[in-house]
Motif scaffolding. Structure first.
Motif, mmCIF file in Angstrom:
data_model
loop_
_atom_site.group_PDB
_atom_site.id
_atom_site.type_symbol
_atom_site.label_atom_id
_atom_site.label_comp_id
_atom_site.label_asym_id
_atom_site.label_seq_id
_atom_site.Cartn_x
_atom_site.Cartn_y
_atom_site.Cartn_z
ATOM 1 N N UNK A 2 0.820 -1.198 0.000
ATOM 2 C CA UNK A 2 0.000 0.000 0.000
ATOM 3 C C UNK A 2 0.868 1.268 0.000
ATOM 4 N N UNK A 3 0.268 2.384 -0.463
ATOM 5 C CA UNK A 3 0.908 3.686 -0.279
ATOM 6 C C UNK A 3 0.999 3.993 1.217
ATOM 7 N N UNK A 4 2.010 4.758 1.613
ATOM 8 C CA UNK A 4 2.090 5.105 3.032
ATOM 9 C C UNK A 4 2.863 6.391 3.252
ATOM 10 N N UNK A 5 2.555 7.040 4.389
ATOM 11 C CA UNK A 5 3.330 8.162 4.903
ATOM 12 C C UNK A 5 3.964 7.714 6.203
ATOM 13 N N UNK A 6 5.199 8.080 6.438
ATOM 14 C CA UNK A 6 5.871 7.687 7.683
ATOM 15 C C UNK A 6 6.644 8.864 8.241
ATOM 16 N N UNK A 7 6.413 9.152 9.511
ATOM 17 C CA UNK A 7 7.141 10.223 10.184
ATOM 18 C C UNK A 7 7.661 9.701 11.510
ATOM 19 N N UNK A 8 8.926 9.905 11.763
ATOM 20 C CA UNK A 8 9.527 9.470 13.028
ATOM 21 C C UNK A 8 10.439 10.582 13.523
ATOM 22 N N UNK A 9 9.865 11.483 14.327
ATOM 23 C CA UNK A 9 10.610 12.670 14.741
ATOM 24 C C UNK A 9 11.010 12.644 16.214
ATOM 25 N N UNK A 10 10.676 11.582 16.930
ATOM 26 C CA UNK A 10 10.995 11.511 18.351
ATOM 27 C C UNK A 10 12.470 11.196 18.569
ATOM 28 N N UNK A 11 13.121 12.002 19.393
ATOM 29 C CA UNK A 11 14.505 11.712 19.774
ATOM 30 C C UNK A 11 14.484 10.702 20.917
ATOM 31 N N UNK A 12 15.130 9.564 20.730
ATOM 32 C CA UNK A 12 15.204 8.539 21.773
ATOM 33 C C UNK A 12 16.501 8.711 22.553
ATOM 34 N N UNK A 173 11.893 10.974 24.031
ATOM 35 C CA UNK A 173 11.506 9.949 24.999
ATOM 36 C C UNK A 173 12.775 9.401 25.645
ATOM 37 N N UNK A 174 12.794 9.415 26.971
ATOM 38 C CA UNK A 174 13.934 8.902 27.729
ATOM 39 C C UNK A 174 13.586 7.514 28.241
ATOM 40 N N UNK A 175 14.409 6.538 27.872
ATOM 41 C CA UNK A 175 14.172 5.140 28.226
ATOM 42 C C UNK A 175 15.333 4.620 29.067
ATOM 43 N N UNK A 176 15.063 4.324 30.313
ATOM 44 C CA UNK A 176 16.073 3.766 31.215
ATOM 45 C C UNK A 176 15.614 2.383 31.664
ATOM 46 N N UNK A 177 16.224 1.323 31.142
ATOM 47 C CA UNK A 177 15.793 -0.046 31.482
ATOM 48 C C UNK A 177 15.850 -0.366 32.969
ATOM 49 N N UNK A 178 16.664 0.356 33.741
ATOM 50 C CA UNK A 178 16.759 0.090 35.179
ATOM 51 C C UNK A 178 15.421 0.299 35.888
ATOM 52 N N UNK A 179 14.588 1.174 35.320
ATOM 53 C CA UNK A 179 13.277 1.447 35.915
ATOM 54 C C UNK A 179 12.432 0.181 35.964
ATOM 55 N N UNK A 180 12.661 -0.723 35.013
ATOM 56 C CA UNK A 180 11.869 -1.965 34.947
ATOM 57 C C UNK A 180 12.040 -2.833 36.201
ATOM 58 N N UNK A 181 13.160 -2.687 36.887
ATOM 59 C CA UNK A 181 13.414 -3.526 38.059
ATOM 60 C C UNK A 181 12.347 -3.334 39.135
ATOM 61 N N UNK A 182 11.794 -2.136 39.211
ATOM 62 C CA UNK A 182 10.845 -1.811 40.275
ATOM 63 C C UNK A 182 9.392 -1.988 39.858
ATOM 64 N N UNK A 183 9.165 -2.338 38.610
ATOM 65 C CA UNK A 183 7.798 -2.536 38.126
ATOM 66 C C UNK A 183 7.303 -3.907 38.570
ATOM 67 N N UNK A 184 6.086 -4.008 39.142
ATOM 68 C CA UNK A 184 5.546 -5.327 39.481
ATOM 69 C C UNK A 184 5.604 -6.270 38.285
ATOM 70 N N UNK A 185 5.990 -7.499 38.542
ATOM 71 C CA UNK A 185 6.173 -8.464 37.456
ATOM 72 C C UNK A 185 4.902 -8.617 36.606
#
Length: 381
Positions: A2-12, A173-185
């Protein structure tokens, strides 16, 4: 394809303790922000204090708005819009998972708009402007940190609706995997299901000549299933959490679906369940997606056979999918949540909205949706 438009402007901004520098990422945009988050969790984890320290170091004023809950509410969005207008705020920092990010996006759309922000979710109008939004991700799964989507629930009639617009795409968007340690399983496991469901919605497509994206999605599904099993054994492994977090973002940022029509029936059905019963979205998808697969397999088995072979290396991918969800300690029937059939017709009508049918892999009418909900009651084929 299919035709498509794609935009990805978020700084990770990805890695250990990166959120502690959030002030310097906001500074080019604003000196006064709305700080939007769920409740006490980020304070208990110490994230809030680190963020406030960074804001002060960069001379950024802030106005607090806590109280976001799963299936974020329109009333809080309107409260946030008022706070932004009253305090002359032009930037929002979302600290949380998909619910917080979606709520922040809705607020950002409502501030420059003279009408009711719900107009954008009901389809009455389309956005032409928004405030800038930044994200500190605390729960991977929804993928809202890099997507164009926002999903909000209107409490008065329990309507859950989505607004897709490029104005929703966060600046960073700031992604720090260490935060996952404290998330309920349990929450992490629901997030893993959410990631997988985003991939499956795009995979089950009527579009042909999409070999590249088929292969990318199949590889992503195999990866997240493998990571889910590893996470259960080592929930505090940095690299496992890092891969899950990045998988969530990639699964829903649009790139992996370019050139194909997605389905989204399972999501629309689940949205009605979570709107009525306030169920975690990932937990609901663990029930609805297998039920949808069982139903549409009779009508269009081709892609399901490929899914079984290429993702699970077996002949019955639906059974393998249910087994995977059970391994995450999630239930796979509505009955186990004490949900009964009396609201099925109501949910089917709400899922359809003003349409006669929904979905793309298989077109579903009201009777089809009720049949899928009945399958979801007991998990039978």
């Amino acid at each position: 394809m299919e035709n498509f438009n794609f935009k990805s402007s978020t700084k990770i901004i990805f890695g250990k303790d990166k959120f502690k520098d959030v002030g310097k990422y906001i500074k080019p945009y604003s000196s006064k922000i709305l700080l939007h988050y769920e409740g006490d969790l980020i304070k208990k984890l110490g994230i809030y204090d680190d963020v406030i320290k960074s804001l002060k170091e960069n001379k950024i004023e802030f106005v607090d708005l806590a109280g976001v809950v799963p299936n974020p509410k329109l009333s809080l969005v309107k409260n946030g819009i008022k706070k932004c207008i009253d305090n002359n705020i032009n930037f929002i920092l979302a600290i949380g998972g998909g619910s917080v990010i979606d709520s922040s996006k809705a607020i950002s759309l409502g501030v420059p708009y003279d009408g009711d922000v719900w107009d954008f979710f009901s389809g009455k109008n389309e956005p032409i402007a928004s405030l800038k939004v930044g994200v500190i991700l605390t729960i991977p799964g929804a993928g809202s940190e890099m997507s164009e989507s926002s999903i909000i629930t209107r409490e008065e009639d329990l309507t859950k609706a989505v607004c897709d617009t490029e104005f929703n795409i966060p600046e960073f968007a700031i992604l720090d995997p260490q935060i996952c340690y404290s998330i309920p399983k349990k929450l992490m496991c629901c997030g893993i299901v959410d990631i997988l469901s985003h991939l499956m919605e795009r995979y089950f497509s009527p579009t042909e000549h999409t070999k590249l994206s088929d292969s990318l999605i199949e590889a992503s599904m195999r990866t997240i299933i493998n990571l889910g099993s590893k996470y259960l054994k080592n929930p505090n492994d940095y690299n496992i959490c890092a891969e899950i977090m990045w998988s969530a973002t990639v699964a829903h940022n649009g790139m992996i679906a370019c050139g194909r029509v997605a389905d989204w029936s399972s999501h629309r059905i689940e949205h009605e369940i979570s709107a009525l019963y306030d169920l975690n979205h990932g937990a609901g998808m663990a029930i609805i997606f297998p039920a949808w697969l069982k139903y549409v397999k009779k009508l269009n088995p081709k892609k399901i056979e490929t899914f079984s072979k290429n993702v699970f290396n077996c002949t019955d991918g639906i059974e393998a999918l249910e087994t995977f969800f059970k391994s995450l300690d999630l239930v796979i029937t509505l009955k186990e949540f004490n949900i009964t059939e009396d609201k099925f017709e109501f949910m089917a009508k709400k899922a359809l909205g003003n349409r006669e049918t929904m979905g793309n892999y298989v077109k579903l009418n009201e009777k089809d949706i009720i049949n899928i909900l009945n399958i979801a009651m007991g998990g039978t084929k």
